[in-house]
Motif scaffolding. Structure first.
Motif, PDB file in Angstrom:
ATOM      1  N   ARG A 141       0.803  -1.217   0.000  1.00  0.00           N
ATOM      2  CA  ARG A 141       0.000   0.000   0.000  1.00  0.00           C
ATOM      3  C   ARG A 141       0.843   1.276   0.000  1.00  0.00           C
ATOM      4  NH1 ARG A 141      -5.124  -1.350   0.452  1.00  0.00           N
ATOM      5  NH2 ARG A 141      -5.677   0.831   0.658  1.00  0.00           N
ATOM      6  N   ASN A 142       2.147   1.157   0.145  1.00  0.00           N
ATOM      7  CA  ASN A 142       3.015   2.345   0.052  1.00  0.00           C
ATOM      8  C   ASN A 142       3.709   2.418  -1.301  1.00  0.00           C
ATOM      9  OD1 ASN A 142       4.908   0.316   0.216  1.00  0.00           O
ATOM     10  ND2 ASN A 142       6.092   1.260   1.873  1.00  0.00           N
ATOM     11  N   SER A 143       3.229   1.611  -2.265  1.00  0.00           N
ATOM     12  CA  SER A 143       3.906   1.487  -3.554  1.00  0.00           C
ATOM     13  C   SER A 143       2.927   1.640  -4.715  1.00  0.00           C
ATOM     14  CB  SER A 143       4.597   0.126  -3.662  1.00  0.00           C
ATOM     15  OG  SER A 143       5.505  -0.069  -2.595  1.00  0.00           O
ATOM     16  N   LEU A 144       3.436   2.212  -5.821  1.00  0.00           N
ATOM     17  CA  LEU A 144       2.654   2.379  -7.038  1.00  0.00           C
ATOM     18  C   LEU A 144       3.522   1.985  -8.227  1.00  0.00           C
ATOM     19  CD1 LEU A 144       1.213   5.961  -6.328  1.00  0.00           C
ATOM     20  CD2 LEU A 144       0.108   3.775  -5.820  1.00  0.00           C
ATOM     21  N   MET A 145       2.954   1.257  -9.169  1.00  0.00           N
ATOM     22  CA  MET A 145       3.720   0.839 -10.343  1.00  0.00           C
ATOM     23  C   MET A 145       3.733   1.932 -11.397  1.00  0.00           C
ATOM     24  SD  MET A 145       3.793  -0.358 -13.660  1.00  0.00           S
ATOM     25  CE  MET A 145       2.456  -1.350 -14.301  1.00  0.00           C
ATOM     26  N   GLN A 146       4.927   2.289 -11.815  1.00  0.00           N
ATOM     27  CA  GLN A 146       5.056   3.301 -12.866  1.00  0.00           C
ATOM     28  C   GLN A 146       6.374   3.121 -13.603  1.00  0.00           C
ATOM     29  OE1 GLN A 146       4.751   7.376 -11.561  1.00  0.00           O
ATOM     30  NE2 GLN A 146       5.597   8.144 -13.461  1.00  0.00           N
ATOM     31  N   ARG A 147       6.289   3.141 -14.935  1.00  0.00           N
ATOM     32  CA  ARG A 147       7.497   3.186 -15.744  1.00  0.00           C
ATOM     33  C   ARG A 147       7.330   4.217 -16.853  1.00  0.00           C
ATOM     34  NH1 ARG A 147       9.899  -2.186 -18.513  1.00  0.00           N
ATOM     35  NH2 ARG A 147       7.782  -2.181 -19.406  1.00  0.00           N
ATOM     36  N   TRP A 148       6.462   3.924 -17.840  1.00  0.00           N
ATOM     37  CA  TRP A 148       6.334   4.815 -18.984  1.00  0.00           C
ATOM     38  C   TRP A 148       5.153   5.768 -18.896  1.00  0.00           C
ATOM     39  CZ3 TRP A 148      10.617   5.142 -21.342  1.00  0.00           C
ATOM     40  CH2 TRP A 148      11.421   4.027 -21.616  1.00  0.00           C
TER      41      TRP A 148
END
Length: 211
Positions: free
Chosen positions: A105-112
């Motif tokens: 819950r302290n993380s978010l997926m992001q790349r492009w």
């Protein structure tokens, strides 16, 4: 170092509308979203200043005076995955890489694309039984060449970026299913019609999940 912000399970089972940057937003009756749960992605905040949450993933966006002013004036939570923002008002989540949405819950997926992180944020907020609706997830330029419904970013539009975005977005569909979260794309004319079910905004507002 300041600890990463933990996203609360604040909107259990609700519907969240995410306002991305695509030009199709210009054709949408956005006033219908007042009083609903809304996450604005970066400069979309100038279009929906009454959104509940502002998310941005790129330090370059924050590093412009008008955008810093928008952050300062915004009444709701401001969230990012950038650790380069020296603004105590901004809540920082840990950035994870694809495939799939981050479960922590302290993380978010992001790349492009910031759309994956904003979707991950919404998923944390609504949890199982919730619904996420994208607006402005066009996956292409408009017929007139526009790339955004808001003022273009200062940095150049990268050739092939929509394919990069789609590659990351494809990986989150199984995550949403595993989390029991319904997701729709309410972006007229989207090039990503095979990614999520495409519905109109009015249909999204009428959507009711079975108990």
């Amino acid at each position: 170092m300041t600890p990463y912000w933990t996203v609360p399970h604040e909107w259990p089972g609700e519907t969240v509308f995410i306002i991305a940057g695509g030009p199709s937003v210009l054709s949408q009756p956005l006033d219908l979203l007042r009083g609903r749960r809304v996450i604005a992605i970066n400069s979309s905040i100038f279009t929906v200043p009454w959104a509940d949450i502002l998310f941005f993933g790129d330090w370059r966006w924050w590093n412009e005076k008008e955008n810093q002013a928008a952050v300062a004036a915004f009444q709701g939570p401001v969230v990012t995955t950038s650790r380069m923002v020296p603004d105590r008002k901004v809540r920082v989540c840990r950035k994870t890489k694809p495939p799939g949405l981050a479960v922590e819950r302290n993380s978010l997926m992001q790349r492009w694309t910031s759309l994956t992180a904003a979707t991950n944020l919404a998923a944390h907020l609504v949890g199982s039984g919730g619904t996420i609706v994208w607006l402005g997830a066009d996956g292409q330029k408009a017929a007139d060449g526009r790339t955004h419904h808001h003022k273009p970013h200062r940095w150049a539009h990268v050739k092939g970026c929509y394919d990069q975005h789609l590659g990351d977005l494809k990986t989150i569909v199984p995550s949403l299913k595993a989390m029991n979260i319904a997701a729709y794309n309410a972006s007229p004319g989207t090039a990503w019609a095979d990614l999520l079910p495409v519905i109109s905004l009015r249909e999204a507002l009428e959507e009711r999940r079975a108990a």
